[in-house]
Design an enzyme around this catalytic site. Sequence first.
Site, PDB file in Angstrom:
ATOM      1  N   HIS A 163       0.812  -1.222   0.000  1.00 24.89           N
ATOM      2  CA  HIS A 163       0.000   0.000   0.000  1.00 24.89           C
ATOM      3  C   HIS A 163       0.846   1.272   0.000  1.00 24.89           C
ATOM      4  CE1 HIS A 163       0.335  -0.058   4.523  1.00 24.89           C
ATOM      5  NE2 HIS A 163       0.300   1.242   4.357  1.00 24.89           N
ATOM      6  N   ASP A 193       0.125  -7.566   1.643  1.00 25.35           N
ATOM      7  CA  ASP A 193       0.587  -6.184   1.736  1.00 25.35           C
ATOM      8  C   ASP A 193       2.114  -6.093   1.741  1.00 25.35           C
ATOM      9  OD1 ASP A 193       0.196  -3.466   1.714  1.00 25.35           O
ATOM     10  OD2 ASP A 193      -0.021  -3.287   3.888  1.00 25.35           O
ATOM     11  N   ASN A 265       5.453   4.838   9.149  1.00 25.66           N
ATOM     12  CA  ASN A 265       6.186   3.638   9.555  1.00 25.66           C
ATOM     13  C   ASN A 265       5.867   2.438   8.663  1.00 25.66           C
ATOM     14  OD1 ASN A 265       6.329   4.804  12.754  1.00 25.66           O
ATOM     15  ND2 ASN A 265       8.045   3.557  12.029  1.00 25.66           N
ATOM     16  N   SER A 266       4.842   2.557   7.825  1.00 27.05           N
ATOM     17  CA  SER A 266       4.444   1.443   6.963  1.00 27.05           C
ATOM     18  C   SER A 266       5.625   0.915   6.159  1.00 27.05           C
ATOM     19  CB  SER A 266       3.359   1.891   5.982  1.00 27.05           C
ATOM     20  OG  SER A 266       2.094   1.771   6.546  1.00 27.05           O
ATOM     21  N   VAL A 323     -12.494 -24.455  -2.118  1.00 26.85           N
ATOM     22  CA  VAL A 323     -13.600 -24.638  -1.183  1.00 26.85           C
ATOM     23  C   VAL A 323     -13.933 -23.321  -0.505  1.00 26.85           C
ATOM     24  CG1 VAL A 323     -13.244 -27.087  -0.652  1.00 26.85           C
ATOM     25  CG2 VAL A 323     -12.018 -25.346   0.663  1.00 26.85           C
ATOM     26  N   GLN A 324     -15.197 -23.140  -0.194  1.00 26.13           N
ATOM     27  CA  GLN A 324     -15.628 -22.041   0.653  1.00 26.13           C
ATOM     28  C   GLN A 324     -15.720 -22.604   2.060  1.00 26.13           C
ATOM     29  OE1 GLN A 324     -19.153 -19.974  -0.678  1.00 26.13           O
ATOM     30  NE2 GLN A 324     -19.650 -19.364   1.417  1.00 26.13           N
TER      31      GLN A 324
END
Length: 530
Positions: A163, A193, A265-266, A323-324
């Site tokens: 991000h 991320d 800080n990401s 599969v769900q």
Amino acid sequence: MTDRPIDLSSLPSYRTPRHSLFSARKFALMASVVAGLGVAVYGFSPSHRPVDIFSSVAQAQVNTEVRKVERPVGFADIVERVKPSVISVKVNINEKIAKDDGANKDDDSPFQPGSPMERFFRRFGGPDGLTPGPRGGPRGRAVTGQGSGFFISADGYAVTNNHVVDSADKVEVTTDDGKTYIAKVIGTDARTDVALIKVEGGSNFSFAKLSDGKPRIGDWVLAVGNPFGLGGTVTAGIVSASGRDIGNGPYDDFIQIDAPVNKGNSGGPAFNTEGEVMGVNTAIYSPSGGSVGIAFSIPASTVKNVIAQLRDKGTVSRGWIGVQIQPVTADIADSLGLKKAEGALVAEPQPNGPAAKAGIESGDVITAVNGDTVKDARELARTIGSLAPGNAVKLNVLHKGQDKVINLTLGQLPNSLEAKADTDNNDRGSAIPRGTDVPKLGLTLAPANSVAGAGKDGVVVTEVDPKSAAAERGFKEGDVILEVAGKSVTNAGDVREAIDAARTDSKNSVLMRVKSGGSSRFVAVPVAKG
């Protein structure tokens, strides 16, 4: 969003104290000093007579003991060693793109807009740190954002957050010695991320090692990064929890730390006391937008797996069984006769997926992968996702009360999974019939084939008593009940019979498979006694 300068004189710690009064804390500290001096000045000999220690040998002994007191252990040596590997990351994004992506909104979060947790969790750095830059060409103004990162090799490969660099037109990094370089985005993985970038025009960079170990709760942690553009900032804390799921995705397994981290800080590293990176900082819990002592880091083990693939081919491929799944709650475990609420319940296998081809059905519970116990649905998703497509795996499955071992070959997780709704209108008109009441459930039901768009199987919920147990468990008008206690149902009578059978068997709840929209789930509904 532009950060406004802070007037330090307005902060409590910068206000001029009143000289006529001492705070309770200052008074307590001074009292401790006075008490200490009292002990130093007066003592008692074995004969209980007062002794003037200023004229005795005891004075030298006291001074010697004071000199022997060790200084508190700090982190300066570790910081001096690891700090050169940490970088500040600056990105330029065209304002039009930022608007299209929703990246320039004031409060960006890792949750879908409108979700219950959106107002609590905030991402920091990257998109929600974007500020307008100088006016650009006809496409609009340039927008800049800042984050953090760290080198993982001497030739300039570095890790940051997806991000932070997502949609960036230009990426610049600044090293600890103040030098600036242009960086290229090698690959990103939105699901974890994580992003891999490569600095151009430099070599022999200081770099950090990703830890091979798993941090323990209570371990020291050092966060180094670029909060609010203040590069080279170091904060300390401990690992306060592990295995956190913050609703960011199916692979959530965050380390929770209490080292202060903020916007900017990401992508920065969280170091252990060995000087190794235990995690990559990615999100904070922040009702106010600033640090409140709860931050989340991506574990080093996850980062290793992702960056290895990004470096090799620029993308990440994950295993997929099709599969769900959903968690096994205590009520569901009771309905299935399980002793513990563990494993992953298969709500629905996807047509032509590896699981469906291998014989896995709705209602099966996957309890282990390659002999390793599956604690819950999240653990199954992480375990399968960490394996490469094409690998053969052995699944332990509870199928209709019987343990089975199923072997299958993993497929590749599609980039996007589309949910397809049943569009069979049956040409019966749009009116929903009143249906038949099932009072002990608090539901009114009608055969699905009598309701436009409901399909041919099951019974449709036409009304829900808002005070019923069914309402508490999320039933709503339009839901389709496909199975009750493992048996297909076509009318309200079938549902009543299945409930009566469960009551006869002294079960506390009955398990229903419910289709809502384009997905299915199992719901355990209490069985009313009498």
